[in-house]
Design a protein around this motif. Structure first.
Motif, mmCIF file in Angstrom:
data_model
loop_
_atom_site.group_PDB
_atom_site.id
_atom_site.type_symbol
_atom_site.label_atom_id
_atom_site.label_comp_id
_atom_site.label_asym_id
_atom_site.label_seq_id
_atom_site.Cartn_x
_atom_site.Cartn_y
_atom_site.Cartn_z
ATOM 1 N N GLU A 28 0.828 -1.208 0.000
ATOM 2 C CA GLU A 28 0.000 0.000 0.000
ATOM 3 C C GLU A 28 0.864 1.259 0.000
ATOM 4 N N ALA A 29 2.054 1.187 0.590
ATOM 5 C CA ALA A 29 2.946 2.347 0.681
ATOM 6 C C ALA A 29 3.744 2.571 -0.597
ATOM 7 N N CYS A 30 3.740 1.585 -1.495
ATOM 8 C CA CYS A 30 4.531 1.680 -2.725
ATOM 9 C C CYS A 30 3.718 2.260 -3.881
ATOM 10 N N ARG A 31 4.386 3.041 -4.705
ATOM 11 C CA ARG A 31 3.775 3.420 -5.975
ATOM 12 C C ARG A 31 3.729 2.180 -6.860
ATOM 13 N N ASP A 32 2.813 2.160 -7.805
ATOM 14 C CA ASP A 32 2.700 1.005 -8.699
ATOM 15 C C ASP A 32 3.981 0.760 -9.482
ATOM 16 N N ASP A 33 4.721 1.821 -9.784
ATOM 17 C CA ASP A 33 5.947 1.689 -10.575
ATOM 18 C C ASP A 33 7.207 1.673 -9.698
ATOM 19 N N VAL A 34 7.054 1.258 -8.453
ATOM 20 C CA VAL A 34 8.188 1.189 -7.521
ATOM 21 C C VAL A 34 9.321 0.366 -8.137
ATOM 22 N N VAL A 35 10.542 0.745 -7.801
ATOM 23 C CA VAL A 35 11.725 0.024 -8.279
ATOM 24 C C VAL A 35 12.414 -0.612 -7.076
ATOM 25 N N TRP A 36 12.705 -1.903 -7.174
ATOM 26 C CA TRP A 36 13.430 -2.649 -6.137
ATOM 27 C C TRP A 36 14.788 -3.000 -6.712
ATOM 28 N N ARG A 37 15.848 -2.664 -5.978
ATOM 29 C CA ARG A 37 17.203 -2.984 -6.434
ATOM 30 C C ARG A 37 17.934 -3.727 -5.332
ATOM 31 N N THR A 38 18.487 -4.880 -5.676
ATOM 32 C CA THR A 38 19.353 -5.625 -4.772
ATOM 33 C C THR A 38 20.747 -5.603 -5.375
ATOM 34 N N ILE A 39 21.724 -5.231 -4.544
ATOM 35 C CA ILE A 39 23.097 -5.100 -5.037
ATOM 36 C C ILE A 39 23.648 -6.442 -5.501
ATOM 37 N N GLY A 40 24.753 -6.371 -6.212
ATOM 38 C CA GLY A 40 25.479 -7.574 -6.573
ATOM 39 C C GLY A 40 25.268 -8.026 -7.994
ATOM 40 N N GLU A 41 25.830 -9.199 -8.272
ATOM 41 C CA GLU A 41 25.801 -9.768 -9.615
ATOM 42 C C GLU A 41 25.121 -11.133 -9.662
ATOM 43 N N GLY A 42 24.673 -11.642 -8.525
ATOM 44 C CA GLY A 42 24.084 -12.977 -8.483
ATOM 45 C C GLY A 42 22.669 -13.015 -9.029
ATOM 46 N N SER A 43 22.077 -14.202 -8.987
ATOM 47 C CA SER A 43 20.745 -14.386 -9.567
ATOM 48 C C SER A 43 19.657 -13.612 -8.811
ATOM 49 N N TRP A 44 19.878 -13.309 -7.545
ATOM 50 C CA TRP A 44 18.900 -12.550 -6.757
ATOM 51 C C TRP A 44 19.147 -11.055 -6.862
ATOM 52 N N SER A 45 20.232 -10.659 -7.485
ATOM 53 C CA SER A 45 20.575 -9.244 -7.639
ATOM 54 C C SER A 45 19.894 -8.676 -8.866
ATOM 55 N N GLY A 46 19.809 -7.359 -8.877
ATOM 56 C CA GLY A 46 19.264 -6.690 -10.055
ATOM 57 C C GLY A 46 18.277 -5.620 -9.679
ATOM 58 N N GLU A 47 17.709 -5.041 -10.709
ATOM 59 C CA GLU A 47 16.716 -3.991 -10.531
ATOM 60 C C GLU A 47 15.408 -4.469 -11.143
ATOM 61 N N PHE A 48 14.343 -4.396 -10.356
ATOM 62 C CA PHE A 48 13.031 -4.885 -10.755
ATOM 63 C C PHE A 48 12.039 -3.741 -10.640
ATOM 64 N N SER A 49 11.233 -3.525 -11.662
ATOM 65 C CA SER A 49 10.316 -2.392 -11.697
ATOM 66 C C SER A 49 8.865 -2.855 -11.687
ATOM 67 N N GLY A 50 8.088 -2.235 -10.803
ATOM 68 C CA GLY A 50 6.654 -2.514 -10.724
ATOM 69 C C GLY A 50 6.323 -3.536 -9.660
ATOM 70 N N LYS A 51 5.215 -3.310 -8.976
ATOM 71 C CA LYS A 51 4.812 -4.188 -7.871
ATOM 72 C C LYS A 51 4.708 -5.646 -8.303
ATOM 73 N N GLN A 52 4.012 -5.911 -9.401
ATOM 74 C CA GLN A 52 3.788 -7.293 -9.816
ATOM 75 C C GLN A 52 5.090 -7.988 -10.187
ATOM 76 N N THR A 53 5.982 -7.286 -10.853
ATOM 77 C CA THR A 53 7.283 -7.859 -11.210
ATOM 78 C C THR A 53 8.068 -8.203 -9.948
ATOM 79 N N ILE A 54 8.066 -7.314 -8.968
ATOM 80 C CA ILE A 54 8.787 -7.552 -7.718
ATOM 81 C C ILE A 54 8.213 -8.759 -6.989
ATOM 82 N N ILE A 55 6.906 -8.868 -6.959
ATOM 83 C CA ILE A 55 6.262 -10.027 -6.327
ATOM 84 C C ILE A 55 6.679 -11.307 -7.040
ATOM 85 N N GLU A 56 6.585 -11.323 -8.370
ATOM 86 C CA GLU A 56 6.878 -12.532 -9.153
ATOM 87 C C GLU A 56 8.360 -12.908 -9.138
#
Length: 143
Positions: A28-56
Protein backbone atom coordinates in the motif's frame (compact mmCIF):
# COMPACT_ATOMS: atom_id res chain seq x y z
CA UNK A 1 8.41 8.00 18.15
CA UNK A 2 6.35 11.06 17.35
CA UNK A 3 9.57 12.83 16.37
CA UNK A 4 9.85 10.64 13.27
CA UNK A 5 8.98 12.10 9.88
CA UNK A 6 5.79 10.78 8.24
CA UNK A 7 7.89 8.60 5.90
CA UNK A 8 9.89 7.12 8.79
CA UNK A 9 6.62 6.40 10.57
CA UNK A 10 5.40 4.55 7.46
CA UNK A 11 8.58 2.43 7.39
CA UNK A 12 8.30 1.69 11.11
CA UNK A 13 4.66 0.62 10.70
CA UNK A 14 5.52 -1.52 7.66
CA UNK A 15 8.15 -3.51 9.56
CA UNK A 16 5.88 -3.86 12.62
CA UNK A 17 3.19 -5.33 10.37
CA UNK A 18 5.56 -7.53 8.36
CA UNK A 19 6.74 -9.02 11.67
CA UNK A 20 3.11 -10.07 12.24
CA UNK A 21 2.94 -11.64 8.78
CA UNK A 22 1.06 -8.74 7.20
CA UNK A 23 2.79 -7.48 4.06
CA UNK A 24 -0.16 -5.39 2.85
CA UNK A 25 1.07 -2.09 4.37
CA UNK A 26 4.30 -2.38 2.38
CA UNK A 27 2.48 -2.74 -0.94
CA UNK A 28 0.00 0.00 0.00
CA UNK A 29 2.95 2.35 0.68
CA UNK A 30 4.53 1.68 -2.73
CA UNK A 31 3.77 3.42 -5.97
CA UNK A 32 2.70 1.01 -8.70
CA UNK A 33 5.95 1.69 -10.58
CA UNK A 34 8.19 1.19 -7.52
CA UNK A 35 11.73 0.02 -8.28
CA UNK A 36 13.43 -2.65 -6.14
CA UNK A 37 17.20 -2.98 -6.43
CA UNK A 38 19.35 -5.62 -4.77
CA UNK A 39 23.10 -5.10 -5.04
CA UNK A 40 25.48 -7.57 -6.57
CA UNK A 41 25.80 -9.77 -9.62
CA UNK A 42 24.08 -12.98 -8.48
CA UNK A 43 20.75 -14.39 -9.57
CA UNK A 44 18.90 -12.55 -6.76
CA UNK A 45 20.58 -9.24 -7.64
CA UNK A 46 19.26 -6.69 -10.05
CA UNK A 47 16.72 -3.99 -10.53
CA UNK A 48 13.03 -4.89 -10.75
CA UNK A 49 10.32 -2.39 -11.70
CA UNK A 50 6.65 -2.51 -10.72
CA UNK A 51 4.81 -4.19 -7.87
CA UNK A 52 3.79 -7.29 -9.82
CA UNK A 53 7.28 -7.86 -11.21
CA UNK A 54 8.79 -7.55 -7.72
CA UNK A 55 6.26 -10.03 -6.33
CA UNK A 56 6.88 -12.53 -9.15
CA UNK A 57 10.66 -12.18 -9.29
CA UNK A 58 11.60 -11.73 -5.61
CA UNK A 59 8.85 -12.44 -3.09
CA UNK A 60 7.23 -15.57 -4.55
CA UNK A 61 10.57 -17.31 -5.14
CA UNK A 62 11.69 -16.40 -1.59
CA UNK A 63 8.45 -17.78 -0.18
CA UNK A 64 9.14 -21.06 -1.99
CA UNK A 65 12.66 -21.28 -0.57
CA UNK A 66 12.11 -20.14 3.03
CA UNK A 67 9.93 -21.80 5.66
CA UNK A 68 10.63 -19.21 8.34
CA UNK A 69 11.12 -15.59 7.43
CA UNK A 70 11.68 -12.52 9.60
CA UNK A 71 13.45 -9.20 9.18
CA UNK A 72 14.15 -7.43 12.47
CA UNK A 73 14.95 -3.71 12.30
CA UNK A 74 17.95 -2.66 14.38
CA UNK A 75 18.34 1.01 13.43
CA UNK A 76 16.28 3.57 11.56
CA UNK A 77 17.84 6.72 10.15
CA UNK A 78 15.26 9.36 9.31
CA UNK A 79 16.25 11.42 6.31
CA UNK A 80 12.76 12.65 5.46
CA UNK A 81 12.33 11.52 1.86
CA UNK A 82 15.11 8.93 2.22
CA UNK A 83 14.83 6.48 5.11
CA UNK A 84 17.69 4.09 5.93
CA UNK A 85 16.87 0.97 7.88
CA UNK A 86 19.41 -1.52 9.19
CA UNK A 87 17.99 -4.97 9.89
CA UNK A 88 18.89 -8.56 10.66
CA UNK A 89 17.23 -11.44 8.89
CA UNK A 90 16.20 -14.59 10.75
CA UNK A 91 15.34 -17.08 8.07
CA UNK A 92 15.31 -20.83 7.59
CA UNK A 93 15.39 -22.57 4.21
CA UNK A 94 13.23 -25.58 3.35
CA UNK A 95 16.33 -27.77 3.54
CA UNK A 96 17.07 -26.61 7.11
CA UNK A 97 19.85 -24.08 6.45
CA UNK A 98 20.04 -20.76 8.27
CA UNK A 99 19.83 -17.69 6.09
CA UNK A 100 20.41 -14.86 8.57
CA UNK A 101 21.55 -11.97 6.42
CA UNK A 102 22.38 -8.43 7.53
CA UNK A 103 20.61 -5.69 5.58
CA UNK A 104 20.61 -2.01 4.94
CA UNK A 105 17.53 -0.78 3.12
CA UNK A 106 17.57 2.67 1.54
CA UNK A 107 13.95 3.59 0.96
CA UNK A 108 13.16 6.57 -1.25
CA UNK A 109 9.83 8.40 -0.99
CA UNK A 110 8.05 10.87 -3.24
CA UNK A 111 4.80 12.45 -2.06
CA UNK A 112 4.44 9.92 0.76
CA UNK A 113 4.90 6.82 -1.44
CA UNK A 114 7.86 4.48 -1.82
CA UNK A 115 9.36 4.93 -5.29
CA UNK A 116 12.66 3.08 -4.86
CA UNK A 117 13.77 0.36 -2.44
CA UNK A 118 17.46 -0.49 -2.36
CA UNK A 119 18.67 -3.61 -0.57
CA UNK A 120 22.29 -3.92 0.55
CA UNK A 121 23.23 -7.31 1.98
CA UNK A 122 25.76 -10.14 1.99
CA UNK A 123 25.42 -11.44 -1.56
CA UNK A 124 28.01 -14.16 -0.91
CA UNK A 125 25.67 -15.57 1.77
CA UNK A 126 22.81 -15.49 -0.74
CA UNK A 127 24.89 -17.42 -3.29
CA UNK A 128 26.01 -19.95 -0.68
CA UNK A 129 22.62 -20.68 0.90
CA UNK A 130 19.80 -19.85 -1.52
CA UNK A 131 19.18 -21.62 -4.81
CA UNK A 132 19.34 -19.71 -8.06
CA UNK A 133 16.36 -17.29 -8.21
CA UNK A 134 15.08 -18.67 -11.52
CA UNK A 135 15.22 -22.24 -10.15
CA UNK A 136 13.47 -21.09 -6.96
CA UNK A 137 10.54 -19.83 -9.04
CA UNK A 138 9.79 -23.42 -10.11
CA UNK A 139 9.92 -25.00 -6.63
CA UNK A 140 6.42 -26.29 -5.80
CA UNK A 141 4.69 -24.31 -3.03
CA UNK A 142 3.78 -27.42 -1.05
CA UNK A 143 7.32 -28.78 -0.93
Amino acid sequence: MSSLSPNAQIVSTIFDEVAKGNGAPFWEACRDDVVWRTIGEGSWSGEFSGKQTIIEEIFRPLNRVLVERATIPTRLIDGGDVIVLQARGKNLTRDGRRYDNDYVFVIHFENGKIVRYEEYCDTELIARVLPNRVAAKSIPKSQ
